[in-house]
Design a protein around this motif. Structure first.
Motif, PDB file in Angstrom:
ATOM      1  N   LEU A 284       0.843  -1.208   0.000  1.00 23.77           N
ATOM      2  CA  LEU A 284       0.000   0.000   0.000  1.00 23.77           C
ATOM      3  C   LEU A 284       0.878   1.258   0.000  1.00 23.77           C
ATOM      4  O   LEU A 284       0.642   2.202  -0.756  1.00 23.77           O
ATOM      5  N   LEU A 285       1.921   1.246   0.829  1.00 21.38           N
ATOM      6  CA  LEU A 285       2.831   2.397   0.906  1.00 21.38           C
ATOM      7  C   LEU A 285       3.540   2.625  -0.423  1.00 21.38           C
ATOM      8  O   LEU A 285       3.649   3.755  -0.892  1.00 21.38           O
ATOM      9  N   GLU A 286       4.007   1.538  -1.046  1.00 22.51           N
ATOM     10  CA  GLU A 286       4.760   1.670  -2.302  1.00 22.51           C
ATOM     11  C   GLU A 286       3.899   2.166  -3.456  1.00 22.51           C
ATOM     12  O   GLU A 286       4.348   2.956  -4.284  1.00 22.51           O
ATOM     13  N   VAL A 287       2.649   1.701  -3.516  1.00 20.79           N
ATOM     14  CA  VAL A 287       1.723   2.150  -4.575  1.00 20.79           C
ATOM     15  C   VAL A 287       1.502   3.653  -4.470  1.00 20.79           C
ATOM     16  O   VAL A 287       1.582   4.389  -5.465  1.00 20.79           O
ATOM     17  N   HIS A 288       1.246   4.146  -3.247  1.00 22.78           N
ATOM     18  CA  HIS A 288       1.016   5.580  -3.055  1.00 22.78           C
ATOM     19  C   HIS A 288       2.291   6.390  -3.289  1.00 22.78           C
ATOM     20  O   HIS A 288       2.234   7.518  -3.775  1.00 22.78           O
ATOM     21  N   GLN A 289       3.431   5.799  -2.943  1.00 23.17           N
ATOM     22  CA  GLN A 289       4.692   6.506  -3.173  1.00 23.17           C
ATOM     23  C   GLN A 289       4.937   6.710  -4.673  1.00 23.17           C
ATOM     24  O   GLN A 289       5.348   7.792  -5.101  1.00 23.17           O
ATOM     25  N   ARG A 290       4.657   5.669  -5.469  1.00 20.25           N
ATOM     26  CA  ARG A 290       4.813   5.799  -6.928  1.00 20.25           C
ATOM     27  C   ARG A 290       3.906   6.884  -7.488  1.00 20.25           C
ATOM     28  O   ARG A 290       4.309   7.686  -8.331  1.00 20.25           O
ATOM     29  N   TYR A 291       2.661   6.919  -6.989  1.00 19.13           N
ATOM     30  CA  TYR A 291       1.696   7.927  -7.457  1.00 19.13           C
ATOM     31  C   TYR A 291       2.159   9.344  -7.104  1.00 19.13           C
ATOM     32  O   TYR A 291       2.114  10.260  -7.925  1.00 19.13           O
ATOM     33  N   LEU A 292       2.656   9.507  -5.863  1.00 18.90           N
ATOM     34  CA  LEU A 292       3.120  10.831  -5.420  1.00 18.90           C
ATOM     35  C   LEU A 292       4.363  11.279  -6.197  1.00 18.90           C
ATOM     36  O   LEU A 292       4.484  12.451  -6.540  1.00 18.90           O
ATOM     37  N   ARG A 293       5.277  10.353  -6.470  1.00 20.92           N
ATOM     38  CA  ARG A 293       6.470  10.692  -7.260  1.00 20.92           C
ATOM     39  C   ARG A 293       6.078  11.185  -8.651  1.00 20.92           C
ATOM     40  O   ARG A 293       6.689  12.090  -9.195  1.00 20.92           O
TER      41      ARG A 293
ATOM     42  N   PRO B  76       7.620  16.640 -10.490  1.00 18.39           N
ATOM     43  CA  PRO B  76       8.003  17.866 -11.230  1.00 18.39           C
ATOM     44  C   PRO B  76       7.962  19.135 -10.375  1.00 18.39           C
ATOM     45  O   PRO B  76       8.795  20.029 -10.527  1.00 18.39           O
ATOM     46  N   LEU B  77       6.995  19.212  -9.435  1.00 15.09           N
ATOM     47  CA  LEU B  77       6.898  20.396  -8.554  1.00 15.09           C
ATOM     48  C   LEU B  77       8.081  20.466  -7.597  1.00 15.09           C
ATOM     49  O   LEU B  77       8.651  21.534  -7.361  1.00 15.09           O
ATOM     50  N   ILE B  78       8.446  19.305  -7.053  1.00 13.56           N
ATOM     51  CA  ILE B  78       9.505  19.268  -6.036  1.00 13.56           C
ATOM     52  C   ILE B  78      10.879  19.543  -6.647  1.00 13.56           C
ATOM     53  O   ILE B  78      11.749  20.130  -5.995  1.00 13.56           O
ATOM     54  N   GLU B  79      11.078  19.116  -7.896  1.00 12.99           N
ATOM     55  CA  GLU B  79      12.371  19.350  -8.555  1.00 12.99           C
ATOM     56  C   GLU B  79      12.737  20.835  -8.611  1.00 12.99           C
ATOM     57  O   GLU B  79      13.896  21.205  -8.551  1.00 12.99           O
ATOM     58  N   LEU B  80      11.718  21.697  -8.739  1.00 14.98           N
ATOM     59  CA  LEU B  80      11.964  23.142  -8.858  1.00 14.98           C
ATOM     60  C   LEU B  80      11.946  23.866  -7.519  1.00 14.98           C
ATOM     61  O   LEU B  80      12.208  25.059  -7.462  1.00 14.98           O
ATOM     62  N   ASP B  81      11.612  23.140  -6.448  1.00 23.40           N
ATOM     63  CA  ASP B  81      11.415  23.775  -5.136  1.00 23.40           C
ATOM     64  C   ASP B  81      12.730  23.817  -4.354  1.00 23.40           C
ATOM     65  O   ASP B  81      13.249  22.783  -3.933  1.00 23.40           O
ATOM     66  N   GLN B  82      13.269  25.009  -4.152  1.00 26.46           N
ATOM     67  CA  GLN B  82      14.552  25.162  -3.450  1.00 26.46           C
ATOM     68  C   GLN B  82      14.431  24.802  -1.962  1.00 26.46           C
ATOM     69  O   GLN B  82      15.366  24.259  -1.369  1.00 26.46           O
ATOM     70  N   GLU B  83      13.270  25.086  -1.376  1.00 24.67           N
ATOM     71  CA  GLU B  83      13.055  24.782   0.047  1.00 24.67           C
ATOM     72  C   GLU B  83      13.186  23.271   0.295  1.00 24.67           C
ATOM     73  O   GLU B  83      13.800  22.843   1.277  1.00 24.67           O
ATOM     74  N   VAL B  84      12.619  22.461  -0.613  1.00 26.50           N
ATOM     75  CA  VAL B  84      12.698  20.998  -0.472  1.00 26.50           C
ATOM     76  C   VAL B  84      14.142  20.522  -0.633  1.00 26.50           C
ATOM     77  O   VAL B  84      14.590  19.636   0.102  1.00 26.50           O
ATOM     78  N   HIS B  85      14.903  21.132  -1.551  1.00 27.79           N
ATOM     79  CA  HIS B  85      16.316  20.755  -1.725  1.00 27.79           C
ATOM     80  C   HIS B  85      17.113  21.042  -0.457  1.00 27.79           C
ATOM     81  O   HIS B  85      17.969  20.240  -0.057  1.00 27.79           O
ATOM     82  N   ASN B  86      16.834  22.169   0.188  1.00 24.90           N
ATOM     83  CA  ASN B  86      17.496  22.485   1.468  1.00 24.90           C
ATOM     84  C   ASN B  86      17.108  21.480   2.550  1.00 24.90           C
ATOM     85  O   ASN B  86      17.943  21.067   3.358  1.00 24.90           O
ATOM     86  N   LEU B  87      15.821  21.090   2.554  1.00 26.86           N
ATOM     87  CA  LEU B  87      15.344  20.091   3.526  1.00 26.86           C
ATOM     88  C   LEU B  87      16.075  18.765   3.340  1.00 26.86           C
ATOM     89  O   LEU B  87      16.480  18.135   4.314  1.00 26.86           O
TER      90      LEU B  87
END
Length: 199
Positions: free
Chosen positions: A49-58, A63-74
């Protein structure tokens, strides 16, 4: 356990899922030997269940997270805290004391995670941990699976990082360490991202 004491325990159906065998105590002979070998059965959502949802979220948030500088710092902060534990993170009741048993348990769990993903840097492992945290948080917020407490929540996060687990529970000291050092750091940014996606 002696034969006399075993006779006093009543015969009952095994508590393992989809097992109808009788046994003395909580599990049948087969599952008792399995749990002895692999560790305690995990209380939490299934890994599938966790892996299925992880694939969907990725797919949807990648694409949104790749451009987010705050997430890269995190992710850089996660790499520093989660995969480079230091004795100073394990202070005892007195300032001069270090909880060495906790420190060794945490470094042992980090080593096991590294063995599951050979050749990956701390930053790549931190990115995996970030996606595992985001997945588990989204499951909580959308009420698909609500954990009984933050310790069980972080156990699910660590289970997503392990590939050799066979249902074995990850180190509880590592789950507590992540809860203490990363929970407040990651909860707010993850909650913001979870509002952008519908599970």
């Amino acid at each position: 356990m002696t034969k006399k004491r075993l006779d006093k325990i009543k015969l009952q159906t095994c508590h393992a899922p989809r097992c109808g065998r009788l046994g003395r105590g909580r599990f049948c002979v087969h599952h008792r030997s399995l749990f002895r070998y692999y560790g305690a059965p995990v209380a939490g959502p299934t890994k599938q269940l966790l892996e299925v949802h992880q694939r969907y979220l990725r797919k949807s948030l990648g694409p949104l997270i790749e451009l987010d500088q705050e997430v890269h710092n995190l992710i850089l902060q996660i790499a520093d805290i989660a995969f480079e534990p230091r004795p100073m993170h394990f202070k005892g009741a007195r300032p001069s004391r270090t909880l060495w048993a906790s420190y060794e348990a945490v470094t042992g769990q980090v080593l096991r995670i590294r063995q599951c993903h050979p050749g990956e840097t701390n930053t790549e492992l931190a990115e995996r941990l970030w996606w595992a945290f985001l997945t588990t948080q989204c499951l909580e917020l959308s009420s698909i699976y609500v954990h009984q407490d933050r310790h069980h929540f972080w156990t699910s996060v660590v289970r997503l990082l392990l590939t050799d687990s066979h249902g074995q529970k990850p180190s509880s000291r590592y789950a507590d360490y992540l809860d203490e050092w990363l929970n407040t750091l990651l909860s707010t940014p993850a909650a913001k991202l979870c509002t952008r996606v519908k599970l």
